[in-house]
Design an enzyme around this catalytic site. Structure first.
Site, PDB file in Angstrom:
ATOM      1  N   GLU A 115       0.876  -1.167   0.000  1.00 42.63           N
ATOM      2  CA  GLU A 115       0.000   0.000   0.000  1.00 42.63           C
ATOM      3  C   GLU A 115       0.911   1.213   0.000  1.00 42.63           C
ATOM      4  OE1 GLU A 115      -2.640   0.279   3.306  1.00 42.63           O
ATOM      5  OE2 GLU A 115      -3.486  -1.683   2.886  1.00 42.63           O
TER       6      GLU A 115
ATOM      7  N   ASP B 272      -5.356   8.648  10.742  1.00 39.99           N
ATOM      8  CA  ASP B 272      -4.032   8.151  11.093  1.00 39.99           C
ATOM      9  C   ASP B 272      -3.533   8.664  12.432  1.00 39.99           C
ATOM     10  OD1 ASP B 272      -3.030   6.450   8.886  1.00 39.99           O
ATOM     11  OD2 ASP B 272      -3.501   8.229   7.698  1.00 39.99           O
TER      12      ASP B 272
END
Lengths: 402, 262
Positions: free
Chosen positions: B48, B59
């Protein structure tokens, strides 16, 4: 117009739900519960009672004789005195509404973001009143600018989390509050302070704030027997503006003016004039105008007023701009600082630096407002800003009116 | 799409599951990043590639800082795609998935983005702030290029939502193991995760990989049976931040070994 947002939470092309999957169930739950209480007389009754007895509503619509005289040109300015609300700004209308909703939903923990600290104080207040746990995220830069409000929140029993990521201002406080919400979504309600964020927030915040416009309409009809020519409000995320605009949207003869933070000027990159200078993008869960680079990175903003220092804006304002139902302009830090002093001297009212932007636009445009009835939403009081303005005016003696 | 499908099939035949490794593109800069992906691809079965964004709100601090480093190095969407192309030049077989927040994609232009990504050698896309409600259009465009839109499912997703996610997603679903943001965790709720992944697979019939919090071989071993693949991000990014590539390699070795359990 009154049918916005649509069933997908869109205001035209704006709005929506651009959030991580983890939050989608919480947004559906919120939406469902919000629509339930929106039409529930027992909730509305309880809410209105609190607005009356605890917040001090209705707030006056005051004819500002001294300030009108200062402007001349036969302009009659009315001030919608949201500064007289408990906690000193319009923010409490929404904070209390959402806290009440959260309590009904069985959520015992509340989180919020704050820029200037007004929404943080309002949320901490509502939580203290309703017995809810409260955590407020605030950028490190704003903690410095608004130290007194940090202490106020702590006095009210809230925990203030200092945000040290990114630009350390309101935008980053929203990011951090969202991260908290993703983590604690099952027990926590996030009280967003402006008419921004994913659906149903822009609608819900607008509805809780539109008490401002409803009262204004009733009050101006009583004192002038007609609607105003122009309504002016400052726009950061845009909650006080949408609150006063919304009940007038169908009254096409009433001009609606939103005033953004022009910072050092729109020809510099130090401003927060999202609708004046921004482009369409997606931030904090909604599609709207944004201040961003050509690569879609959000740009740092600047305003003397922490409450306007935000690179996004509520999606309904983006729609109102596109369909030309509202107009959006900007005034600079210096113009706002001048207005801050002028209203203090002509009315004995120290306005919040945010609201000073709306005042400044009226001063700047007095030649074009001849003979008009103008309503300015005085969204908050300036006590929180006095220390900051003192520091600025000590350095910038040229801006002093004395 | 073929590369992703082949990846699952080939590993299954060997009794392995894919190790999917995340790193942020151009962290700390584009040329160093190319070397890092080269190292990662010695062990990972799929990667990824994170597109840096100023406001990565799903995140945790580790990946936030990676985004900041990449942006400070002047990274933009075009440079990310150039990096992908360079990775594809030496890696013809393994799937490359772009993972990025929606705004830079929207601003670049969805169609142009998908086309350019396809030409660079991308196989799929993960856009964490694009749920099915907002992403159906994007998913359709991605599928029309024979690429794979990968949607996320979470512990809070209802059965109805999971069904919808299964309908829009491409080759697999990315199951988020925790209610929370990315970041290393000491322990995970293995039994709950397994139960939830079984639920997702039963409702959708799609391959389902698991990510968020996985940082050691042990985590993979503890819940080996249910997921169809394992995503590791922050633990890798942390070592990139520390410039400890030896440690990174030994971690990758450990993780890959754990995916060969059966």
């Amino acid at each position: 117009m009154n049918s916005y947002p649509d069933s997908r939470g869109k205001f035209g092309i704006y709005g929506g739900k651009f959030v991580p999957e983890t939050l989608m169930a919480a947004l559906s739950e919120l939406e469902e519960n919000y629509y339930k209480i929106k039409n529930d007389p027992s909730f509305q009754e309880e809410f209105n009672k609190l607005l009356r007895e605890y917040v001090g509503r209705p707030t006056p619509l005051q004819y500002a004789e001294g300030f009108s005289k200062y402007l001349g040109n036969g302009i009659k300015v009315y001030l919608k005195r949201e500064d007289l609300n408990h906690t000193g700004a319009h923010k409490i209308n929404n904070a209390l509404g959402q806290a009440l909703l959260a309590k009904r939903m069985g959520k015992k923990r509340i989180i919020a973001e704050t820029g200037a600290g007004q929404h943080g104080v309002a949320t901490a207040t509502a939580c203290a009143f309703l017995g809810l746990e409260c955590v407020v995220y605030m950028g490190e830069e704003d903690v410095r600018r608004q130290a007194l409000n940090v202490f106020r929140m702590e006095l009210l029993g809230a925990k203030v989390e200092v945000v040290k990521s990114g630009s350390r201002t309101l935008k980053d406080a929203v990011n951090e509050a969202t991260r908290d919400w993703v983590t604690n979504v099952r027990t926590t309600h996030y009280i967003i302070g402006s008419a921004v964020g994913p659906h149903p927030y822009p609608e819900m915040v607008r509805d809780f704030q539109s008490v401002i416009g409803r009262e204004t309409k009733e009050q101006i009809l009583k004192s002038e027997n007609r609607l105003p020519d122009t309504i002016v409000a400052c726009v950061g995320g845009g909650s006080n503006a949408i609150g006063i605009f919304y009940p007038f949207i169908e009254d096409k003869d009433v001009r609606l003016v939103g005033v953004e933070a022009g910072g050092y000027g729109l020809d510099t990159d130090k401003h927060a004039a999202t609708l004046c200078k921004g482009t369409v993008g997606i931030l904090h869960g909604a599609k709207s105008y944004l201040l961003q680079t050509e690569d879609g990175q959000i740009t740092p903003t600047h305003s003397v007023s922490a409450g306007l220092d935000y690179p996004g804006v509520g999606p309904e304002h983006s729609l109102l701009k596109d369909i030309n139902r509202a107009e959006y302009y900007a005034v600079t830090d210096d113009e706002a600082l001048e207005a801050f002093q002028i209203l203090s001297r002509t009315e004995g009212i120290i306005p919040a630096l945010e609201s000073s932007h709306a005042i400044a636009w009226v001063i700047k445009n007095k030649d074009k407002l001849e003979g008009q009835i103008v309503v300015v939403n005085l969204s908050g009081r300036g006590d929180k800003d006095v220390n900051q303005v003192r520091e600025i005016l000590e350095e910038r003696r040229d801006l002093r009116l004395w | 799409m073929e590369r992703i499908k082949n990846c699952f099939e080939k590993l299954e035949a060997k009794g392995e599951k894919p190790l999917i490794v995340y790193a942020t593109a151009c962290d700390p800069n584009c040329s160093k990043s190319l070397e890092i992906f080269r190292l990662i691809l010695k062990y990972a079965d799929m990667v990824e590639i994170g597109m840096p964004f100023s406001d990565p709100l799903a995140d945790g601090p580790t990946i936030q800082k990676a985004h900041e480093r990449a942006l400070a190095a002047g990274t933009n969407t075009q440079k990310v795609l150039e990096l992908v192309k360079k990775i594809r030049d030496f890696e013809s077989e393994k799937p490359l998935i772009l993972m990025g927040y929606y705004n830079p994609i929207f601003v670049y232009g969805e169609e142009k983005f998908i086309r350019d990504a396809f030409q660079a050698g991308v196989d799929g896309f993960i856009v964490p702030d694009l749920p099915p409600e907002e992403g159906e259009d994007f998913a359709r465009k991605v599928k029309s290029m024979k690429l794979s839109p990968i949607f996320l499912a979470a512990p809070t997703s209802t059965d109805d939502r999971i069904k919808r996610i299964g309908e829009v997603t491409g080759e697999f679903i990315y199951y988020v193991s925790v209610t929370g943001i990315t970041g290393e965790r000491e322990e995970l709720a293995y039994r709950e995760i397994e139960r939830d992944i079984e639920r997702v697979k039963r409702i959708t019939g799609k391959k389902t990989v698991v990510g968020f919090g996985i940082s050691r071989g042990k985590h993979i071993k503890e819940m080996y049976n249910s997921p169809d693949g394992f995503v590791v991000g922050s633990a890798v990014v942390k070592r990139i931040e520390q410039e400890d590539y030896k440690n990174l390699e030994s971690l990758l070795e450990e993780l890959k070994a754990a995916t060969k359990l059966s």
